[in-house]
Design a protein around this motif. Sequence first.
Motif, PDB file in Angstrom:
ATOM      1  N   GLY A   1       0.793  -1.215   0.000  1.00  0.00           N
ATOM      2  CA  GLY A   1       0.000   0.000   0.000  1.00  0.00           C
ATOM      3  C   GLY A   1       0.829   1.270   0.000  1.00  0.00           C
ATOM      4  N   LEU A   2       2.124   1.168   0.273  1.00  0.00           N
ATOM      5  CA  LEU A   2       2.991   2.343   0.247  1.00  0.00           C
ATOM      6  C   LEU A   2       3.640   2.497  -1.119  1.00  0.00           C
ATOM      7  CD1 LEU A   2       4.847   2.155   3.694  1.00  0.00           C
ATOM      8  CD2 LEU A   2       2.746   3.376   3.127  1.00  0.00           C
ATOM      9  N   THR A   3       3.931   3.738  -1.502  1.00  0.00           N
ATOM     10  CA  THR A   3       4.651   3.975  -2.749  1.00  0.00           C
ATOM     11  C   THR A   3       6.132   3.681  -2.555  1.00  0.00           C
ATOM     12  OG1 THR A   3       5.166   6.284  -2.257  1.00  0.00           O
ATOM     13  CG2 THR A   3       3.044   5.833  -3.332  1.00  0.00           C
ATOM     14  N   VAL A   4       6.854   3.552  -3.660  1.00  0.00           N
ATOM     15  CA  VAL A   4       8.296   3.338  -3.590  1.00  0.00           C
ATOM     16  C   VAL A   4       8.957   4.515  -2.870  1.00  0.00           C
ATOM     17  CG1 VAL A   4      10.416   3.021  -4.935  1.00  0.00           C
ATOM     18  CG2 VAL A   4       8.294   1.948  -5.701  1.00  0.00           C
ATOM     19  N   ALA A   5       8.448   5.729  -3.107  1.00  0.00           N
ATOM     20  CA  ALA A   5       8.992   6.916  -2.453  1.00  0.00           C
ATOM     21  C   ALA A   5       8.834   6.831  -0.941  1.00  0.00           C
ATOM     22  CB  ALA A   5       8.306   8.171  -2.987  1.00  0.00           C
ATOM     23  N   GLU A   6       7.695   6.360  -0.491  1.00  0.00           N
ATOM     24  CA  GLU A   6       7.444   6.255   0.945  1.00  0.00           C
ATOM     25  C   GLU A   6       8.353   5.205   1.584  1.00  0.00           C
ATOM     26  OE1 GLU A   6       2.738   7.553   1.247  1.00  0.00           O
ATOM     27  OE2 GLU A   6       3.269   5.530   0.554  1.00  0.00           O
ATOM     28  N   VAL A   7       8.545   4.093   0.899  1.00  0.00           N
ATOM     29  CA  VAL A   7       9.438   3.052   1.419  1.00  0.00           C
ATOM     30  C   VAL A   7      10.886   3.543   1.391  1.00  0.00           C
ATOM     31  CG1 VAL A   7      10.269   0.689   1.109  1.00  0.00           C
ATOM     32  CG2 VAL A   7       7.860   1.222   0.719  1.00  0.00           C
ATOM     33  N   TYR A   8      11.221   4.312   0.354  1.00  0.00           N
ATOM     34  CA  TYR A   8      12.566   4.872   0.232  1.00  0.00           C
ATOM     35  C   TYR A   8      12.889   5.765   1.436  1.00  0.00           C
ATOM     36  CZ  TYR A   8      16.249   7.979  -1.558  1.00  0.00           C
ATOM     37  OH  TYR A   8      17.384   8.724  -1.718  1.00  0.00           O
ATOM     38  N   SER A   9      11.912   6.560   1.863  1.00  0.00           N
ATOM     39  CA  SER A   9      12.092   7.441   3.019  1.00  0.00           C
ATOM     40  C   SER A   9      12.091   6.663   4.330  1.00  0.00           C
ATOM     41  CB  SER A   9      10.988   8.503   3.057  1.00  0.00           C
ATOM     42  OG  SER A   9      11.028   9.296   1.899  1.00  0.00           O
ATOM     43  N   LYS A  10      11.320   5.562   4.367  1.00  0.00           N
ATOM     44  CA  LYS A  10      11.125   4.815   5.602  1.00  0.00           C
ATOM     45  C   LYS A  10      12.201   3.753   5.843  1.00  0.00           C
ATOM     46  CE  LYS A  10       7.396   2.179   7.871  1.00  0.00           C
ATOM     47  NZ  LYS A  10       7.090   3.153   8.927  1.00  0.00           N
ATOM     48  N   ASP A  11      12.583   3.040   4.784  1.00  0.00           N
ATOM     49  CA  ASP A  11      13.469   1.889   4.964  1.00  0.00           C
ATOM     50  C   ASP A  11      14.217   1.584   3.668  1.00  0.00           C
ATOM     51  OD1 ASP A  11      14.743  -0.444   5.626  1.00  0.00           O
ATOM     52  OD2 ASP A  11      12.956  -1.528   6.268  1.00  0.00           O
ATOM     53  N   LYS A  12      15.319   2.308   3.410  1.00  0.00           N
ATOM     54  CA  LYS A  12      16.099   2.061   2.195  1.00  0.00           C
ATOM     55  C   LYS A  12      16.699   0.657   2.194  1.00  0.00           C
ATOM     56  CE  LYS A  12      17.775   6.809   1.601  1.00  0.00           C
ATOM     57  NZ  LYS A  12      17.878   7.151   3.022  1.00  0.00           N
TER      58      LYS A  12
END
Length: 482
Positions: free
Chosen positions: A433-444
């Motif tokens: 449900g999260l975008t790649v951008a959101e995951v990038y900010s949250k957990d690279k």
Amino acid sequence: MDIKKYDPFVYQETAIEIGLEVLTSHKPRSEVLVAPVAAGKSIIIAEIVKRLPKDGNILVIQPNKELTEQNIEKVESLGVKVATYSASLGKKQLGRVTYATPGSIDVVKFKKFGFKYCLWDEADHASKDGTNLKRNLKLIGINNILGFTATPIYMQQTLEGSVLKIMTRTRNPMFKDICHVIQIEEIVKNKRWAELKYIEYEFDSKGLILNSTGSDYTEESVVVNYVETDTESKILSIIRTLGKERTLVFVPGIKNVDSLFKRLEAEKISVGYVHSKMSKKDREHTLKCFREGVIQVLINSLVLLAGYDDPTLENLIDAFPTNSARVNYQKIGRIVRVGKKVGKVHCISGNYEKFGSIEDITFENVENYGWGMFVKGFLVSGVPMKENINITKDDLINGRAKKNTNTKRKVSYDFVYQGNLESEKFTFGKYKGLTVAEVYSKDKGYLNWMYKMIKEQNAFGDKKNKSIKTKILELFDKNLPF
């Protein structure tokens, strides 16, 4: 002994003043002063020792007995009387200025003697974890330590592969900061270095294996590579072209030293060798003959890696591959001394291709980053060596390279991705449900794991997740230093 007359250069005087500031500070300090080969480190140390207050004795730590003897001779020629405390040299004398090897330090005796100041010569030989030695120095009553090195770097193995680390940025470092750097360009500008000419030969890395820490190749694999690629014949071919020019050769081990010596001797070439199992008397005699031109070619493994000064040396043949920038720097440093117009470096080890010219190295304290090692303006410390990552000082200053604070991963700095990561959402996994951008900010780290899975196993390849896979590949292949 004749006392040398000298006036420190401007860059030496600056280093002397900063070193004195560190050692006499009321606040405890343990810092490193970076002084390249031929910077006149002996002059800097001699002047610091002469100018320190008389309120305490001075301990100068040396890494081994060979450098202890050599550096004592240098500093005494500059008018500093030295006592030697080293079990390996069979001497246990204490004086106003005492040169000692680390394993010989007697905490109780040294404390009673009243040591207050400590200089650590060749500080890159210190343990990455300096906790025990620093504790001993504190028990002696020494709070301020000044280290000297030409190469303030270590190689470490991380999840991303081999990474060069500034020695002050390792865990529990012996030294907390770099107080000053004399840049190589300053030495060149003052004509203290000969012009270097690098001659690169074809190299086959067959059989080379990194050790468990990734800091360098295993000794066995370096020897195997030397033999299987017939490096000995390449050395012989080069020497034949040099006529009577004096040449220093680095080979992997004692057996290789002996084998090459016999082969050159059979060719009627004036040759000698030094290695760690020779007596001091035999080694000194051989070095004297080489310096005086009685011997044309001198073979060693890494015995002459540090501290060997030979201003008139014309050629260096590097047949010892390394993954250590420090080792490479020290080897090339044997031929930079002024005494000839050009020093030729014949590289048959792949080291020039890997590390480039040592004249292009700088150590700089960059805003928003701290100390880093740069080659031709690009950061080479704190990033995986296996990747071709081009991070400039401007990238660091202007925030185009951002600090990674994820404690589970050890990559120091990542490029900030400039593309569009907002359009696709994960349809699976813990970040569904999260975008790649959101995951990038949250957990690279999670994206990095997925990237490796895609690369190694072609995972997430169904049509449903094709766009996610494409974005992750684009993200890591083109923009971030993983």
